[in-house]
Scaffold this active site. Structure first.
Site, PDB file in Angstrom:
ATOM      1  CE1 TYR A 117      -4.236   0.590  -0.661  1.00  0.00           C
ATOM      2  CE2 TYR A 117      -4.703  -0.723   1.286  1.00  0.00           C
ATOM      3  CZ  TYR A 117      -5.137  -0.083   0.150  1.00  0.00           C
ATOM      4  OH  TYR A 117      -6.462  -0.114  -0.189  1.00  0.00           O
ATOM      5  CD  GLU A 124      -2.040   4.951  -6.604  1.00  0.00           C
ATOM      6  OE1 GLU A 124      -2.865   5.775  -6.193  1.00  0.00           O
ATOM      7  OE2 GLU A 124      -2.192   3.720  -6.438  1.00  0.00           O
TER       8      GLU A 124
HETATM    9  C1  LIG Z   1     -11.398  11.387  -9.126  1.00  0.00           C
HETATM   10  C2  LIG Z   1     -10.127  11.252  -8.422  1.00  0.00           C
HETATM   11  C3  LIG Z   1     -10.161  10.332  -7.243  1.00  0.00           C
HETATM   12  C4  LIG Z   1      -8.865  10.301  -6.565  1.00  0.00           C
HETATM   13  C5  LIG Z   1      -8.950   9.770  -5.164  1.00  0.00           C
HETATM   14  C6  LIG Z   1      -7.673   9.985  -4.491  1.00  0.00           C
HETATM   15  C7  LIG Z   1      -7.585   9.466  -3.100  1.00  0.00           C
HETATM   16  C8  LIG Z   1      -7.152   8.056  -3.010  1.00  0.00           C
HETATM   17  C9  LIG Z   1      -6.537   7.657  -1.752  1.00  0.00           C
HETATM   18  C10 LIG Z   1      -6.373   6.154  -1.685  1.00  0.00           C
HETATM   19  C11 LIG Z   1      -5.265   5.635  -2.464  1.00  0.00           C
HETATM   20  C12 LIG Z   1      -5.325   4.153  -2.755  1.00  0.00           C
HETATM   21  C13 LIG Z   1      -4.294   3.861  -3.722  1.00  0.00           C
HETATM   22  C14 LIG Z   1      -4.217   2.436  -4.196  1.00  0.00           C
HETATM   23  O1  LIG Z   1      -4.512   2.423  -5.570  1.00  0.00           O
HETATM   24  C15 LIG Z   1      -2.842   1.940  -3.990  1.00  0.00           C
HETATM   25  C16 LIG Z   1      -2.741   0.460  -4.050  1.00  0.00           C
HETATM   26  O2  LIG Z   1      -3.638  -0.304  -4.252  1.00  0.00           O
HETATM   27  S1  LIG Z   1      -1.199  -0.087  -3.790  1.00  0.00           S
HETATM   28  C17 LIG Z   1      -1.281  -1.838  -3.665  1.00  0.00           C
HETATM   29  C18 LIG Z   1      -1.774  -2.331  -2.304  1.00  0.00           C
HETATM   30  N1  LIG Z   1      -3.172  -2.350  -2.316  1.00  0.00           N
HETATM   31  C19 LIG Z   1      -3.924  -3.197  -1.598  1.00  0.00           C
HETATM   32  O3  LIG Z   1      -3.448  -4.026  -0.838  1.00  0.00           O
HETATM   33  C20 LIG Z   1      -5.366  -3.078  -1.833  1.00  0.00           C
HETATM   34  C21 LIG Z   1      -6.130  -3.735  -0.799  1.00  0.00           C
HETATM   35  N2  LIG Z   1      -7.490  -3.527  -1.150  1.00  0.00           N
HETATM   36  C22 LIG Z   1      -8.377  -4.493  -1.127  1.00  0.00           C
HETATM   37  O4  LIG Z   1      -8.089  -5.582  -0.760  1.00  0.00           O
HETATM   38  C23 LIG Z   1      -9.749  -4.236  -1.573  1.00  0.00           C
HETATM   39  O5  LIG Z   1      -9.641  -3.470  -2.702  1.00  0.00           O
HETATM   40  C24 LIG Z   1     -10.705  -3.588  -0.579  1.00  0.00           C
HETATM   41  C25 LIG Z   1     -11.691  -2.765  -1.357  1.00  0.00           C
HETATM   42  C26 LIG Z   1      -9.966  -2.732   0.428  1.00  0.00           C
HETATM   43  C27 LIG Z   1     -11.577  -4.605   0.090  1.00  0.00           C
HETATM   44  O6  LIG Z   1     -11.000  -5.452   0.983  1.00  0.00           O
HETATM   45  P1  LIG Z   1     -11.869  -6.219   2.109  1.00  0.00           P
HETATM   46  O7  LIG Z   1     -10.929  -7.181   2.763  1.00  0.00           O
HETATM   47  O8  LIG Z   1     -12.610  -5.282   2.960  1.00  0.00           O
HETATM   48  O9  LIG Z   1     -13.010  -6.958   1.359  1.00  0.00           O
HETATM   49  P2  LIG Z   1     -13.000  -8.011   0.213  1.00  0.00           P
HETATM   50  O10 LIG Z   1     -13.750  -7.402  -0.914  1.00  0.00           O
HETATM   51  O11 LIG Z   1     -11.656  -8.519  -0.117  1.00  0.00           O
HETATM   52  O12 LIG Z   1     -13.778  -9.251   0.834  1.00  0.00           O
HETATM   53  C28 LIG Z   1     -15.085  -9.220   1.444  1.00  0.00           C
HETATM   54  C29 LIG Z   1     -15.720 -10.577   1.223  1.00  0.00           C
HETATM   55  O13 LIG Z   1     -16.188 -10.654  -0.113  1.00  0.00           O
HETATM   56  C30 LIG Z   1     -15.553 -11.704  -0.805  1.00  0.00           C
HETATM   57  N3  LIG Z   1     -15.269 -11.251  -2.161  1.00  0.00           N
HETATM   58  C31 LIG Z   1     -15.022  -9.998  -2.544  1.00  0.00           C
HETATM   59  N4  LIG Z   1     -14.809  -9.912  -3.866  1.00  0.00           N
HETATM   60  C32 LIG Z   1     -14.907 -11.176  -4.324  1.00  0.00           C
HETATM   61  C33 LIG Z   1     -14.777 -11.749  -5.613  1.00  0.00           C
HETATM   62  N5  LIG Z   1     -14.497 -11.006  -6.692  1.00  0.00           N
HETATM   63  N6  LIG Z   1     -14.950 -13.068  -5.733  1.00  0.00           N
HETATM   64  C34 LIG Z   1     -15.242 -13.831  -4.661  1.00  0.00           C
HETATM   65  N7  LIG Z   1     -15.373 -13.351  -3.388  1.00  0.00           N
HETATM   66  C35 LIG Z   1     -15.207 -12.039  -3.239  1.00  0.00           C
HETATM   67  C36 LIG Z   1     -14.300 -11.985  -0.006  1.00  0.00           C
HETATM   68  O14 LIG Z   1     -13.835 -13.283  -0.148  1.00  0.00           O
HETATM   69  C37 LIG Z   1     -14.784 -11.730   1.402  1.00  0.00           C
HETATM   70  O15 LIG Z   1     -15.523 -12.848   1.848  1.00  0.00           O
HETATM   71  P3  LIG Z   1     -15.421 -13.358   3.348  1.00  0.00           P
HETATM   72  O16 LIG Z   1     -15.822 -12.196   4.222  1.00  0.00           O
HETATM   73  O17 LIG Z   1     -16.360 -14.517   3.416  1.00  0.00           O
HETATM   74  O18 LIG Z   1     -13.980 -13.769   3.531  1.00  0.00           O
END
Ligand SMILES: CCCCCCCCCCCCC[C@@H](O)CC(=O)SCCNC(=O)CCNC(=O)[C@H](O)C(C)(C)COP(=O)(O)OP(=O)(O)OC[C@H]1O[C@@H](n2cnc3c(N)ncnc32)[C@H](O)[C@@H]1OP(=O)(O)O
Length: 195
Positions: A117, A124
């Protein structure tokens, strides 16, 4: 990306070689927000929305639109961070759905972000910073007065505000992931506020 670097020995040209795939997958990530809105996945709409919109913004309004910055090292920084994250995240989803989640994937999903992150955000922000002189010089995406709608918009200042918005928004995402980590890896019960 690794193959490109092994073959060419430089990061220059990397963005050009992967841009189609990048644009396709990052744009389709909008579906993740739709899935949250319609309730297919229980993820917070706000968290997913901020995450996806910042990536779409970087892909289309920065890297695609401002060619002189495409070979910046900072672009590689966020590309690597995004790529490793998404390989891990989608492996996690896939194995979870198959009901055979290896512990390493679960561990990686909730540990890699601690480093990735900040690396991604640094990439970015440095890329937007590198774009500033070009945006100022060309006045791109800006609307100057006078015009018949009496509206003005300065993309240069918009970028400054966007950079500043990382200060309140990024910690929200980071602490959200830290809470998820405690919940999933250490079984802590965490009560989160609704969106
Ligand atoms: C117009 C201009 C706008 C500009 C805005 C400027 C401000 C921005 C500030 C923020 C900057 C962010 C920058 C970013 O781009 C930088 C990076 O990403 S760097 C790399 C590191 N990044 C990460 O590690 C990202 C981590 N993020 C995430 O994991 C996810 O995106 C998140 C949305 C945070 C969600 O995570 P969370 O753990 O809360 O939920 P999940 O969605 O993973 O899980 C919930 C449960 O749902 C199941 N699930 C979800 N999706 C699926 C799928 N596709 N298929 C199957 N199952 C899915 C998941 O298994 C979970 O189930 P359970 O609860 O049973 O385990």
């Amino acid at each position: 990306m690794v193959r490109f670097y092994m073959e060419k020995g430089t990061h220059k040209g990397l963005y050009k070689s992967i841009q189609k795939t990048l644009k396709f997958f990052q744009t389709f990530a909008l579906l993740e927000v739709v899935h949250c809105i319609i309730g297919i996945v229980p993820t917070s709409v706000l968290v997913a929305g901020v995450q996806v919109s910042s990536r779409i913004f970087m892909v289309w309004l920065i890297t695609h639109s401002i060619k002189p910055i495409q070979n910046e090292e900072s672009v590689v920084l966020f590309l690597v961070a995004w790529t490793v994250t998404e390989i891990t995240r989608y492996s996690f989803y896939t194995f979870s759905l198959l009901d055979h989640l290896p512990y390493f994937i679960k561990w990686a999903r909730y540990n890699f972000f601690i480093i990735l992150y900040p690396v991604g955000v640094a990439g970015e922000l440095l890329t937007i910073y590198a774009a500033l002189p070009y945006v100022k010089k060309t006045g791109m995406f800006s609307i100057r007065l006078p015009n018949k709608y009496n509206v003005s918009f300065d993309y240069y200042y918009f970028l400054l505000i966007t950079m500043a918005s990382y200060i309140p928004l990024f910690p929200q995402l980071y602490f959200h992931m830290l809470r998820q980590r405690r919940k999933v890896l250490h079984g802590e019960v965490i009560v989160e506020k609704d969106d």
